[in-house]
Motif scaffolding. Structure first.
Motif, mmCIF file in Angstrom:
data_model
loop_
_atom_site.group_PDB
_atom_site.id
_atom_site.type_symbol
_atom_site.label_atom_id
_atom_site.label_comp_id
_atom_site.label_asym_id
_atom_site.label_seq_id
_atom_site.Cartn_x
_atom_site.Cartn_y
_atom_site.Cartn_z
ATOM 1 N N VAL A 246 28.498 -15.021 -13.877
ATOM 2 C CA VAL A 246 27.332 -15.773 -13.379
ATOM 3 C C VAL A 246 27.752 -16.740 -12.273
ATOM 4 O O VAL A 246 27.101 -16.836 -11.228
ATOM 5 N N ALA A 247 28.849 -17.463 -12.502
ATOM 6 C CA ALA A 247 29.333 -18.419 -11.497
ATOM 7 C C ALA A 247 29.735 -17.700 -10.213
ATOM 8 O O ALA A 247 29.462 -18.177 -9.109
ATOM 9 N N ALA A 248 30.371 -16.530 -10.362
ATOM 10 C CA ALA A 248 30.802 -15.764 -9.198
ATOM 11 C C ALA A 248 29.608 -15.283 -8.380
ATOM 12 O O ALA A 248 29.603 -15.352 -7.145
ATOM 13 N N SER A 249 28.571 -14.800 -9.050
ATOM 14 C CA SER A 249 27.378 -14.323 -8.348
ATOM 15 C C SER A 249 26.721 -15.460 -7.580
ATOM 16 O O SER A 249 26.304 -15.299 -6.432
ATOM 17 N N SER A 250 26.617 -16.622 -8.209
ATOM 18 C CA SER A 250 26.013 -17.783 -7.552
ATOM 19 C C SER A 250 26.854 -18.229 -6.361
ATOM 20 O O SER A 250 26.318 -18.591 -5.304
ATOM 21 N N LEU A 251 28.181 -18.176 -6.519
ATOM 22 C CA LEU A 251 29.082 -18.555 -5.436
ATOM 23 C C LEU A 251 28.883 -17.653 -4.226
ATOM 24 O O LEU A 251 28.746 -18.130 -3.091
#
Length: 828
Positions: A246-251
Motif C-alpha cells: 500500500v505504501a509503495a503504491s501511494s509513493l
C-alpha cells in the motif's frame, strides 16, 4: 567466592520445552537460600520484574545477551516477554531491549533491593509464599493454554491453510520484492516514471494474497512467528508485506503527481507549479519513510532463506530512497525562495575557465548579473567585455597575492578567486565587485565550461549562424568560444587558426531581457559570445526539460556539484546552511585525522590546464610508537604540443598543498620557480592590503623556499612548479603529522554509534581516517593512498566496505569529488 565476583544464580534448562516460570522460581529460591541468614525473605518473585525496575539506570547498563541465553533458549525469549506483559498489573509493554539490557548482577540486585520491607511474622510470609506459588502455577497453565494448545489444535485440524498461504505469500512476495528493489533504484536515479510502474506492480503482487490473509486473525499470525516452520513464519510477516505494498503504491502515485506538476502544469505560473511539486513531493517523502518503517518491522529470519539476501538489499535501498528523495524534494522547496518567489533576488554568476585553473575553479573571464522574480529571470546582464569591464569602476588599489605579481601586483575582480574555500573566495568576489561600482548581490554562483558542455548535451546544438555563422554543440563549444574570445590575441600568434572567423556586434535574438552594454564600444566586446550563448541555452533548456530526460538532467547536476563544477554561496545564512549540508558550498572541511587537498593555480600559463594530467600518490607510514610520516608524490604531465594555439606553452603553477594543522615539513623536492626577473614587479607604497593574506605573506620558508603557513584551519605548503609541453615534473614532499596514531580524541556521534554497534564486547577501538578534497573545477586526477600499520594492529571496521588492505589500506581512485576513508582498529 569473591565479593565482587558475579554469582551465577541461573541455570540453563536442557529440556526440549523449558518451563520459564519454574526456572525463575528455582533461581529465586537459590538466591533466597544464600542470603536467608542476613536478609529478609523475598516476598515476591516473578512479580518483582515491573517496568519501573527495568527502566532503572542500574539495570539498564551493559548489554548481556549471554546472560539471557543462560536462562532460556533464545527462541523462548518472546514467550518470556508475552508472559511478563500478562502478569504485570500496569499492563505496560515490556520491550525486548529491556529484557536484553538486564545484566546478571543488576537483575539479582533488582530482586534483592526494591522490595525489602520490615520483618513480618512467619505465618504471613508462609501464606504469601503459597499464594505466589499457586499464582505462578496458574499462570504457567494459562500460558500453556494460550500458547501451546492452540498451536496443537491448529496443526491438528489444519485450520491455517499454509499451502494456500504459500501460493499467495511466498510466490507473490518474491515478485513484489523484485518490483520494490527496481522501484527504489529508479527513484535513486530520479526516474519516476519507471519507479511508479514498479511500485504499482509491487503493490499488486502484495495484494494478491489479501483475500486469504483477511480471514486470519492478527493474533494467530503473531503466534505464527513463534513457529519453527518457515512457511508459518512467512505467514506471520504477511500483513507487513501488504502494508508495504500500500505504501509503495501511494509513493509511486505521489512521485508521478509531483513531476507532472512541474512538467505538465501551467508553464506561465511557476509559483503554482512549484507549490504543487512541494505538496506532492512531501507526500511522497512521507510514503517513503512509511515504507522504510514497515520494512524495518519485518524480521528477515522469518523469510525463506532464499529471499533473505534480496530483502536485506531492499532494506538498504529503502534507506537510500528515503534520503535521496528527501534531498530532492527539499532542494525543490528551497528553490521557491532562491528564485525570488517571496522577494526579488540578485545573483552574481561567475564563469571560471578551468582550462586556466585557479584555486576556486578557473580564471574569471566572464560574469553575469541575474535578477529573479516569481521564478523568472527579469534581468540578465552579461557584459560583452567580460570581467575586464569592472576595471574602470575600481575605486581602490589593493595589493595582489605575491604569486600574481608575475602578471600584475594590482589586484582586480578577475583575479579575486584566490582561495580554494569557495565561501572565502565568494565573499572576496562580492567585495571587489561592489568596489568596482557593482551592486550588492544575494549570492555568488560559479560554473565552469564543463557545465556548459554538459548543458549543451540536453539543450542540443545552439544555432548562432545569424550572429557568427556558427552552430555550437557540446563537442565544439570550448574550442569555438575560445577562438572567438581570444581572437585578437590569436591573430598575432596563430592567424591561420582564426582565419575567416566572424565577429558580431548584433544583438542576439532571444526572448530573455539580455543586456550586454553593446552601445559602449561595441567593436571591443570579445566576451559577447558568452552572453549570447548563455541566453540561448537558458531560453532553450525549459523546452527540453521533461520527464523523459529528467534522469539525464539530474545526473548532470549531481556530477557537476560533486566535482565542484557548480558551487553556491548565499548571503542568507539559512540558504548557505542548506547548500553546505548538501556539499554544494565548496568548503574546506574540518578533519581531526589525516587530510589532503592539492590546489593548482595557473598564472600566465594560458589555457594549458586543459592538457595537464595529474597523478597524486599519498602514503602514510605508522611507526611502532604511533608517529605518522606522510610522503606525497605529485606528477604533472603536459600533454600539449609546443606552440599549438592556447595550450602549447609552459604551464606555470603556484601549487598549494593543504594538510592537517600543525604538520611539520621534513623535505620538499621538485619545485621550481620562474626567473626572478618576471617576479620583480612591485606594488605602490599607498596601495591597500587585505588582512586575509597576512599569514601567506608572512609565511616561513625552508631550504626549498616552500612557504609554510596556516589557512582555513590547515597547514599549507606552497611553492612554484612548471612543466613544458610534452614534459612531466615530479614534486615529492615528506611531512610529519601533528598527532600520534594512537591518540584518542572525543568521538563523533556517528563514530560512537558505529563503535557500539560493531563492538558489543567493548574492546578499546581507535579511529583513523583520511579526508581527501578535490580542487574546484579541476579535471579529476588519479589518486592512490597506502596506509602501512605496525604488525600489532587489528582492524575491526572499514569505510567504505570495499576498502582493501590486510595491514592498513590500499586505495586507487579518480579524484572526481571529495573522498573519505576510515577504519576502527585495536592495538592489542
Amino acid at each position: 567466592m569473591k565479593n565482587n565476583e558475579p554469582k551465577n544464580y541461573w541455570q540453563n534448562d536442557k529440556g526440549p520445552n523449558p518451563s520459564f516460570v519454574v526456572d525463575l522460581r528455582q533461581a529465586a529460591l537459590k538466591f533466597e537460600k544464600e542470603i536467608k541468614k542476613e536478609e529478609k525473605i523475598i516476598k515476591k518473585r516473578v512479580e518483582y520484574l515491573k517496568p519501573d525496575l527495568l527502566r532503572k539506570e542500574s539495570v539498564k547498563r551493559n548489554i548481556s545477551l549471554s546472560f539471557l541465553k543462560n536462562i532460556f533458549n533464545v527462541k523462548y525469549l518472546l514467550f518470556l516477554k508475552r508472559y511478563l506483559e500478562i502478569i504485570i498489573p500496569e499492563k505496560k509493554k515490556v520491550s525486548l531491549s529491556n529484557l536484553i539490557c538486564v545484566k546478571e548482577e543488576a537483575f539479582v540486585k533488582a530482586l534483592k533491593v526494591k522490595f525489602r520491607k520490615k520483618k513480618k511474622n512467619d505465618a504471613l510470609i508462609v501464606a504469601q509464599e503459597k499464594i505466589l506459588w499457586y499464582k505462578s502455577v496458574l499462570t504457567f497453565f494459562l500460558v500453556l493454554c494460550l500458547l501451546i494448545i492452540p498451536f496443537k489444535l491448529l496443526a491438528y485440524f489444519n485450520f491455517l491453510n499454509f499451502k494456500g498461504l504459500e501460493a499467495n505469500i511466498l510466490n507473490h512476495s518474491q515478485s513484489a520484492m523484485s518490483n520494490l528493489m527496481a522501484a527504489t533504484n529508479s527513484v535513486s536515479k530520479m526516474d519516476f516514471k519507471d519507479a511508479d510502474s514498479n511500485f504499482q506492480n509491487a503493490g499488486q503482487n502484495f495484494l494478491e494474497a489479501q483475500t486469504s490473509l483477511n480471514s486470519i486473525n492478527d493474533s494467530i499470525l503473531a503466534l505464527a512467528s513463534l513457529s519453527g516452520d518457515p512457511k508459518i513464519k512467512l505467514a506471520a510477516e504477511s500483513k507487513n508485506f501488504l502494508r508495504a505494498g500500500v505504501a509503495a503504491s501511494s509513493l509511486g502515485r505521489n512521485l508521478v503527481l509531483a513531476t507532472d506538476s512541474l512538467f505538465s502544469g501551467d508553464k506561465n505560473n511557476f509559483s503554482v507549479a512549484l507549490e504543487n511539486f512541494s505538496n506532492y513531493g512531501q507526500a511522497a517523502v512521507k510514503d517513503a519513510n512509511n515504507l522504510k518503517k514497515i520494512l524495518d518491522k519485518i524480521d528477515v529470519n522469518n523469510l525463506p532463506e532464499a529471499y533473505r539476501e534480496k530483502f536485506s538489499s531492499l532494506d538498504k535501498q529503502a534507506v537510500l530512497l528515503s534520503s535521496n528523495l528527501t534531498n530532492f524534494v527539499d532542494a525543490g522547496v528551497s528553490l521557491k525562495e532562491v528564485l525570488g518567489l517571496s522577494r526579488d533576488k540578485r545573483y552574481l554568476l561567475v564563469f571560471q575557465n578551468n582550462s586556466e585553473l585557479r584555486a576556486s575553479g578557473g580564471f574569471i573571464g566572464s560574469y553575469a548579473l541575474v535578477d529573479f522574480r516569481d521564478g523568472k529571470i527579469r534581468n540578465l546582464e552579461v557584459p560583452g567585455g567580460g570581467s575586464y569591464d569592472t576595471e574602470a569602476g575600481l575605486d581602490i588599489h589593493v595589493i595582489a597575492p605575491k604569486p600574481l605579481w608575475l602578471v600584475n601586483p594590482l589586484w582586480h575582480f578577475w583575479d579575486a578567486n584566490w582561495w580554494p574555500d569557495w565561501p572565502t573566495t565568494a565573499k572576496n568576489l562580492m567585495w571587489f565587485y561592489e568596489k568596482s561600482d557593482g551592486p550588492s548581490v544575494d549570492g555568488v554562483i560559479s560554473v565552469t565550461p564543463t557545465v556548459i558542455e554538459r548543458l549543451l548535451e540536453i539543450s542540443g546544438p545552439i544555432d548562432l549562424t545569424k550572429e557568427y555563422g556558427l552552430v555550437i554543440d557540446s563537442s565544439n563549444f570550448w574550442e569555438t568560444t575560445q577562438k572567438v574570445v581570444e581572437r585578437n590575441n590569436l591573430v598575432k600568434t596563430h592567424p591561420d587558426y582564426v582565419a575567416g572567423l566572424a565577429t558580431s556586434s548584433v544583438v542576439v535574438d532571444v526572448n530573455l531581457p539580455l543586456q550586454q552594454d553593446l552601445d559602449n564600444n561595441s567593436d571591443n566586446k570579445p566576451k559577447k559570445i558568452i552572453g549570447d550563448l548563455m541566453a540561448k541555452i537558458l531560453e532553450t533548456l525549459p523546452q527540453k526539460l521533461n520527464k523523459d530526460n529528467l534522469v539525464k538532467t539530474i545526473s548532470l547536476l549531481e556530477s557537476s556539484l560533486s566535482e565542484k563544477q557548480i558551487m553556491f554561496y548565499f548571503a542568507d545564512p539559512s540558504f548557505q546552511e542548506a547548500v553546505s549540508k548538501r556539499n554544494w558550498a565548496g568548503e574546506i572541511k574540518a578533519s581531526d585525522k589525516d587530510y589532503l587537498m592539492v590546489v593548482d593555480t595557473n598564472i600566465a600559463g594560458q589555457k594549458t590546464d586543459r592538457k595537464i594530467s595529474e597523478k597524486i600518490e599519498h602514503s602514510s607510514d605508522v611507526g611502532a610508537d604511533g608517529t605518522i610520516i606522510n610522503t606525497l608524490k605529485i606528477t604533472r604531465t603536459h600533454n600539449g604540443i609546443k606552440n599549438e594555439p592556447l595550450t602549447g606553452v609552459r604551464n606555470n603553477d603556484w601549487m598549494r598543498i593543504y594538510v592537517p594543522l600543525g604538520s611539520e615539513l621534513i623535505s620538499a623536492t621538485g619545485f621550481i620557480a620562474p626567473d626572478e626577473q618576471y617576479l620583480n614587479k612591485k606594488p605602490e607604497s599607498d596601495w591597500s592590503k587585505i588582512p586575509l593574506l597576512d599569514n601567506e605573506e608572512n609565511a616561513a620558508t625552508g631550504d626549498s623556499k616552500t612557504k609554510i603557513y596556516i589557512e582555513n584551519g590547515k597547514t599549507v605548503f606552497a611553492n612554484w612548479t612548471m612543466v613544458d609541453p610534452g614534459q612531466s615534473t615530479e614534486i615529492i614532499i615528506k611531512y610529519r603529522l601533528p598527532f600520534n596514531f594512537f591518540t584518542v580524541k572525543p568521538q563523533s556521534k556517528i563514530s560512537t554509534y558505529i563503535n557500539k554497534f560493531l563492538n558489543p564486547d567493548k574492546i578499546d577501538l581507535l579511529p583513523y581516517s583520511l579526508l581527501l578534497q578535490k580542487q574546484p573545477g579541476a579535471i579529476p586526477a588519479d589518486f592512490s593512498s597506502y596506509l602501512s600499520l605496525p604488525d600489532k594492529i587489528s582492524i575491526f571496521w572499514r569505510y567504505p566496505e570495499d576498502l582493501q588492505g590486510s595491514n592498513g589500506w590500499g586505495i586507487n581512485t579518480k579524484l572526481d569529488g571529495d573522498k573519505y576513508w576510515s577504519i576502527l582498529f585495536s592495538n592489542k
